[in-house]
Write a protein that holds these residues in place. Structure first.
Motif: not given
Length: 214
Positions: A45-64
């Protein structure tokens, strides 16, 4: 170049396509996801990203987005006396000014926002997180999503390369402020394309696009 900043390295075997790597890894993750629903194994189950990990993509996109919205102020630094030694060596003097309060072009700042400077950056190795997230994508959009991930990786790598190259533009033969400006323009176009591709990936993952922020 020191730290985690991106710099050109020897290319890997050209026959090993990134596309094949992404497809192989993602198909394996799809199998893991299917198996997990049957056996409920924590390790699988750990293979699929957690909500916290997915949030990194959102925060990273906001920074770009923030980088693009504030491009000139971010890539122009005044008062180089407060910069690190590495940054001070790799900035380019703009017209006017002098001494320690001069204004400089600092192309390497772009890497700060694209995940190539620190392991703490939200987009550090973002392509691996995007691959792990592939099982969350609608099967009908699977191939299109993979293509977006692949192109995002290519564009972000090109961005880091151009930022690095432009940082040394004045020191190179036939270099100068005009050369730096040209490289920075090219870098910005790559960042714009990277932002759009990452936005597309967020869409396929049903993740909201956050407003520009650091």
């Amino acid at each position: 170049m020191s730290g985690f900043g991106w710099s050109p390295r020897k290319n890997v075997d050209a026959c090993y396509s990134r596309r094949s790597m992404l497809e192989t890894a993602t198909k394996a993750l799809v199998t893991i996801a299917a198996t997990t629903t049957t056996f409920s194994s924590p390790s699988l189950a750990a293979a699929t990203p957690t909500p916290q990990e997915l949030e990194k993509l959102q925060r990273g996109h906001a920074r770009v987005q923030y980088l693009l919205k504030n491009w000139d102020s971010i890539t122009k630094v005044c008062g180089t006396s407060i910069m690190s030694d590495a940054e001070r060596k790799q900035v380019v003097r703009t017209e006017g000014g002098g001494g320690t309060d001069q204004c400089s072009r600092s192309p390497l700042r772009v890497q700060d926002y694209m995940g190539y400077k620190s392991t703490n950056d939200p987009l550090f190795k973002a392509e691996k997180l995007l691959v792990r997230a592939a099982p969350l994508v609608d099967p009908d959009n699977f191939e299109t999503y993979l293509d977006a991930v692949e192109r995002y990786k290519e564009k972000s790598d090109q961005t880091a390369l151009l930022a690095y190259t432009s940082s040394w533009g004045e020191a190179n033969p036939n270099g100068g402020k005009e050369v730096i400006d040209d490289y920075l323009d090219q870098t910005k176009r790559q960042v714009e394309e990277s932002e759009q591709l990452l936005r597309t990936c967020l869409k396929y993952l049903n993740l909201d696009v956050l407003p520009p922020s650091i």
